[in-house]
Design a protein around this motif. Structure first.
Motif, PDB file in Angstrom:
ATOM      1  N   THR A   8       3.515  -0.853   6.786  1.00  0.00           N
ATOM      2  CA  THR A   8       4.115  -0.265   5.595  1.00  0.00           C
ATOM      3  C   THR A   8       4.179   1.255   5.663  1.00  0.00           C
ATOM      4  O   THR A   8       4.313   1.918   4.654  1.00  0.00           O
ATOM      5  CB  THR A   8       3.356  -0.713   4.334  1.00  0.00           C
ATOM      6  OG1 THR A   8       1.976  -0.432   4.500  1.00  0.00           O
ATOM      7  CG2 THR A   8       3.558  -2.187   4.087  1.00  0.00           C
ATOM      8  N   LEU A 102       4.095   1.027   0.191  1.00  0.00           N
ATOM      9  CA  LEU A 102       4.864   1.574   1.295  1.00  0.00           C
ATOM     10  C   LEU A 102       4.693   3.084   1.321  1.00  0.00           C
ATOM     11  O   LEU A 102       4.778   3.740   0.285  1.00  0.00           O
ATOM     12  CB  LEU A 102       6.347   1.224   1.095  1.00  0.00           C
ATOM     13  CG  LEU A 102       7.378   1.784   2.062  1.00  0.00           C
ATOM     14  CD1 LEU A 102       7.156   1.247   3.465  1.00  0.00           C
ATOM     15  CD2 LEU A 102       8.773   1.432   1.568  1.00  0.00           C
ATOM     16  N   SER A 169       8.314  -6.145   3.078  1.00  0.00           N
ATOM     17  CA  SER A 169       7.796  -5.648   1.796  1.00  0.00           C
ATOM     18  C   SER A 169       7.851  -6.691   0.694  1.00  0.00           C
ATOM     19  O   SER A 169       7.054  -6.664  -0.215  1.00  0.00           O
ATOM     20  CB  SER A 169       8.572  -4.399   1.360  1.00  0.00           C
ATOM     21  OG  SER A 169       8.331  -3.361   2.276  1.00  0.00           O
TER      22      SER A 169
END
Length: 174
Positions: A8, A102, A169
């Protein structure tokens, strides 16, 4: 990439004036709409003075404090002196991993993290991806010859879709 950091962490790399900040500013709300909490690390080659002379934080650093944290409603600032040029791995230690899904990194183009290259031929600079195996895609307004996925720099939604797919994600959204 350091094994400590999850998939991420993703960088936007390119030369000055290529459009990194503009693309990043467009990506953040799109990723937020997808339910992601995004943190940003911005690298600058220039000396910045956010704790200006005469301000308390500057006085504390000048007096010898190792670091100063300035806390106010809804924001926190951290000031510290560095003995050497910083590295991305050092900055990733500051990320509150519980508060983000992220981390997007602007700059650090020589770092060993996956990156999307932002390129404009008008700058007369070579493609970074020719010599950087960490570049996973290119965003540009130009027609380019590359084996990497290419996105129109003016289509941040397509870049957002790529980021979400690349980082998986959707699986990490809480």
């Amino acid at each position: 990439m350091d094994k400590k950091w999850p998939k991420t962490v993703l960088g936007l790399a390119g030369y000055s004036g290529s459009g990194k900040t503009t693309l990043l500013s467009a990506l953040i709300p799109l990723l937020k709409q997808r339910g992601l909490k995004v943190s940003v690390i911005k690298h600058s080659h220039h000396q910045l003075e956010l704790d200006k002379p005469g301000k308390d934080s500057h006085q504390f650093v000048t007096a010898g404090a190792s670091e100063v944290i300035l806390a106010c409603p809804h924001k926190r600032y951290h000031f510290s002196k560095q003995q050497q040029h910083d590295e991305i791995q050092e900055q990733l230690h500051w990320v509150n991993w519980q508060a983000c899904d992220l981390v997007l990194v602007e700059g650090y183009r020589h770092s060993q993290i996956p990156k999307i290259e932002v390129h404009r031929s008008a700058l007369n600079k070579p493609l970074l991806s020719l010599n950087d195996s960490q570049i996973i895609a290119i965003a540009s307004t130009d027609e380019l010859s590359s084996h990497l996925p290419k996105f129109d720099l003016n289509d941040p939604k397509a870049v957002c879709d790529f980021i979400v797919t690349y980082t998986n994600s959707e699986k990490i959204v809480k």
